[in-house]
Write a protein that holds these residues in place. Structure first.
Motif, PDB file in Angstrom:
ATOM      1  N   LYS A  49      -4.336  10.749  -5.150  1.00  0.00           N
ATOM      2  CA  LYS A  49      -4.680  10.427  -3.767  1.00  0.00           C
ATOM      3  C   LYS A  49      -5.050   8.964  -3.597  1.00  0.00           C
ATOM      4  O   LYS A  49      -5.217   8.480  -2.483  1.00  0.00           O
TER       5      LYS A  49
ATOM      6  N   PRO B 297       6.371   8.276  -9.527  1.00  0.00           N
ATOM      7  CA  PRO B 297       6.921   9.389  -8.743  1.00  0.00           C
ATOM      8  C   PRO B 297       7.816  10.329  -9.560  1.00  0.00           C
ATOM      9  O   PRO B 297       7.788  11.540  -9.372  1.00  0.00           O
TER      10      PRO B 297
ATOM     11  N   ARG C 267       5.420  13.246  -9.670  1.00  0.00           N
ATOM     12  CA  ARG C 267       5.677  13.877  -8.379  1.00  0.00           C
ATOM     13  C   ARG C 267       6.938  14.738  -8.410  1.00  0.00           C
ATOM     14  O   ARG C 267       7.358  15.283  -7.397  1.00  0.00           O
TER      15      ARG C 267
ATOM     16  N   ARG D 207      12.945   6.149  -2.287  1.00  0.00           N
ATOM     17  CA  ARG D 207      11.580   5.902  -1.854  1.00  0.00           C
ATOM     18  C   ARG D 207      11.158   4.481  -2.250  1.00  0.00           C
ATOM     19  O   ARG D 207      10.581   3.743  -1.445  1.00  0.00           O
TER      20      ARG D 207
ATOM     21  N   TYR E  51       9.941   1.268   0.180  1.00  0.00           N
ATOM     22  CA  TYR E  51       8.690   0.507   0.104  1.00  0.00           C
ATOM     23  C   TYR E  51       8.924  -0.959  -0.238  1.00  0.00           C
ATOM     24  O   TYR E  51       8.175  -1.834   0.194  1.00  0.00           O
TER      25      TYR E  51
ATOM     26  N   LEU F 111       2.060   2.383  -3.293  1.00  0.00           N
ATOM     27  CA  LEU F 111       2.448   3.134  -2.097  1.00  0.00           C
ATOM     28  C   LEU F 111       3.479   4.217  -2.409  1.00  0.00           C
ATOM     29  O   LEU F 111       3.526   5.254  -1.748  1.00  0.00           O
ATOM     30  N   CYS F 112       4.309   3.962  -3.417  1.00  0.00           N
ATOM     31  CA  CYS F 112       5.328   4.944  -3.816  1.00  0.00           C
ATOM     32  C   CYS F 112       4.718   6.286  -4.200  1.00  0.00           C
ATOM     33  O   CYS F 112       5.390   7.314  -4.173  1.00  0.00           O
TER      34      CYS F 112
ATOM     35  N   GLU G 128       2.511   7.600  -2.521  1.00  0.00           N
ATOM     36  CA  GLU G 128       2.062   8.124  -1.232  1.00  0.00           C
ATOM     37  C   GLU G 128       0.600   8.571  -1.271  1.00  0.00           C
ATOM     38  O   GLU G 128       0.278   9.733  -0.984  1.00  0.00           O
TER      39      GLU G 128
ATOM     40  N   LYS H 263      -3.509   8.644  -0.226  1.00  0.00           N
ATOM     41  CA  LYS H 263      -4.242   8.694   1.040  1.00  0.00           C
ATOM     42  C   LYS H 263      -5.165   7.495   1.174  1.00  0.00           C
ATOM     43  O   LYS H 263      -5.621   7.158   2.252  1.00  0.00           O
TER      44      LYS H 263
ATOM     45  N   SER I 209      -1.099   0.705   9.641  1.00  0.00           N
ATOM     46  CA  SER I 209      -0.415   1.996   9.538  1.00  0.00           C
ATOM     47  C   SER I 209      -1.386   3.164   9.417  1.00  0.00           C
ATOM     48  O   SER I 209      -0.970   4.309   9.286  1.00  0.00           O
TER      49      SER I 209
ATOM     50  N   MET J  20      -3.749   3.582   6.996  1.00  0.00           N
ATOM     51  CA  MET J  20      -4.166   3.884   5.626  1.00  0.00           C
ATOM     52  C   MET J  20      -5.671   3.650   5.471  1.00  0.00           C
ATOM     53  O   MET J  20      -6.209   2.672   5.988  1.00  0.00           O
TER      54      MET J  20
END
Lengths: 249, 252
Positions: free
Chosen positions: A85, A109, A113, A123, A127, A158-159, A161, A163, A192, A194
């Motif tokens: 996160k 990722p 991920r 992705r 970015y 950022l890749c 993702e 929070k 944005s 964030m």
């Protein structure tokens, strides 16, 4: 930010020592979703340690850290819940030097991920567009300027993702002419929605972006205020002295 | 490459001059003269040892690199017991001479375990065991030389320990320790000659056997020296090529 939403980050009487030296003393801080906090203070005041505790790079000794509802304890399970996160950007970029820019971005990722090579690549390219260096995808970090490297590092975080994005003096290692390109990306990111905590001495950036300013000294939070009040009417003597020193030039 | 050619030419010159000058009656190159039938057979016999020297060394180095890495990792742990295991292993294994280890594994171990072991595997295990302590130290140094920020970056993109090592730390560490690993491979090729004492049919054993039948130690051992020299220069060139290739990969 809305006050009634559950906090994104919650620190309750967090303390930590390195040997005899107490770096964090009873830190209590709440950051709401989408809130942008700038932490400043003299070197050695515990700013970096504070944000490094939030993604478990440093372990706090007492108190409670809660990230998006998950309590961060010393165990591996809570680290595995919290880290995805939280994105982190380091002063020294810490890019993987043996991997291309693209591979730097896709490694996380793909491995954590479950993204396929193609998905991760798409992705990553998205970015890289966002930080405005898609044309550098095939290069190795050492062929990029400092500013470009730091933008890659932001894209890498950022890749995943996250929070929350943590910035640990992201422009301190940069040549002056490259600071702005990195700050611009950060301003855009702030726009944005964030949730962000930035340790930085870039007070212009802080004024533009921060919802809340936190001033630390000797491991304590000395003052917390919205930027307008923080810069124009700091309450404590220590904060006044600090601002005077860094705003002189 | 030119360096190797130069050395080979120099060797040839030394051999040629010593054999053609006044002391020629000390030399009896006929034993390995490829234009005679028996000379050719002898030469074939000698070079035939190359297969086991290479196979034995490569097997041993593969085992010892893998073992070395596995032994190095606990040496980097925060846990005291794990570090203690690493230290104990390295100190103990490093203290035993290779020849002693070969004798112990081949003659001693079967007595202890009740299982007999082939000469090849006894040699490979003894060489690998002995080398693994050195490999472990090389890996530990290599991994320790990687900046702490690399671990932090790996953690911050949620990589677990195994992935961090596999994708981030080891690829960088191995580039740095490649010259040292090459060194160990060369060392291994030379130390494999010791396995001749338990009867392994590698280069040195073959030479010893031929000396016993032909009584020409000077010529036969000179050929032996030459065999190792050529083999090791080839390996060195290979390691350098690999180093350059890996460097090129990062600096592209």
């Amino acid at each position: 930010m809305s006050d009634d939403a559950a906090p994104m980050i919650e620190l309750l009487t967090v303390s930590k020592s390195f040997g005899d030296f107490q770096v964090l003393k009873d830190i209590t801080l709440t950051v709401g979703p989408g809130e942008r906090v700038v932490v400043c203070g003299p070197s050695g005041s515990g700013k970096s340690t504070l944000i490094r505790c939030i993604n478990g790079l440093e372990r706090h000794e007492s108190g409670t850290i809660r990230v998006d509802g998950d309590v961060l304890a010393g165990d591996r399970a809570s680290l595995e819940r919290v880290r995805p996160k939280v994105g982190m950007v380091f002063q020294q970029f810490n890019l993987f030097p043996h991997l291309t820019v693209l591979d730097n971005l896709t490694l996380g990722p793909r491995r954590t991920r479950g993204l396929s090579q193609a998905e991760a690549r798409d992705r990553a390219m998205a970015y890289l567009e966002r930080v405005q260096i898609p044309e550098q995808a095939g290069k190795y970090p050492r062929h990029l300027s400092g500013g470009q490297q730091q933008r890659v590092a932001i894209a890498r975080a950022l890749c995943m993702e996250p929070k929350i994005m943590l910035f640990d003096e992201p422009t301190s290692a940069l040549d002056p002419e490259m600071i702005n390109e990195v700050l611009e990306v950060m301003v855009q990111l702030a726009g944005s929605g964030m949730t962000m905590i930035c340790v930085t001495h870039e007070m212009g950036f802080a004024r533009r972006v921060a919802d809340m300013m936190v001033f630390m000294d000797f491991g304590e939070i000395v003052e917390t205020a919205p930027p307008a009040r923080f810069f124009d009417a700091p309450e404590t003597r220590r904060c006044q002295d600090f601002l005077q020193k860094i705003l002189q030039h | 490459m030119t360096a190797i050619r130069r050395i080979v030419v120099a060797m040839a010159l030394v051999v040629a001059t010593t054999s053609l000058t006044g002391c020629s009656d000390n030399w009896g190159w006929y034993v390995v003269n490829p234009s005679t039938k028996s000379g050719m057979a002898n030469l074939r016999f000698l070079i035939g040892g190359l297969y086991y020297t290479v196979l034995l060394s490569v097997t041993a180095i593969v085992i010892s690199v893998a073992a070395g890495l596995l032994i190095a990792l606990p040496g980097l742990a925060a846990n005291r017991t794990l570090r203690g295991f690493n230290r104990t292993y390295v100190e103990l294994v490093r203290a035993v001479p290779i020849l002693v280890l070969i004798l112990w594994v081949y003659y001693g171990m079967p007595q202890m375990t009740g299982l007999s072991i082939s000469v090849f595997w006894a040699g490979a295990i003894a060489l690998a065991l002995s080398d693994s302590a050195f490999e472990a130290e090389i890996f530990r140094a290599g991994i320790q030389s990687i900046d702490k920020g690399q671990y932090e970056a790996a953690h911050s993109v949620s990589l677990n320990y195994v992935d961090t090592m596999r994708f981030v730390i080891l690829p960088q560490a191995i580039r740095r320790i490649l010259p040292a690993l090459g060194n160990q491979l060369v060392y291994m090729l030379k130390m494999s000659s010791l396995v001749s004492v338990i009867g392994m049919q590698e280069l040195t054993r073959k030479a010893n056997e031929l000396v016993v039948t032909e009584y020409r130690p000077l010529e036969i051992y000179s050929i032996l020296v030459l065999e190792y020299l050529v083999l090791i220069l080839a390996v060195s060139a290979g390691v350098r090529w690999l180093e350059r290739k890996m460097q090129a990969d990062v600096s592209r």
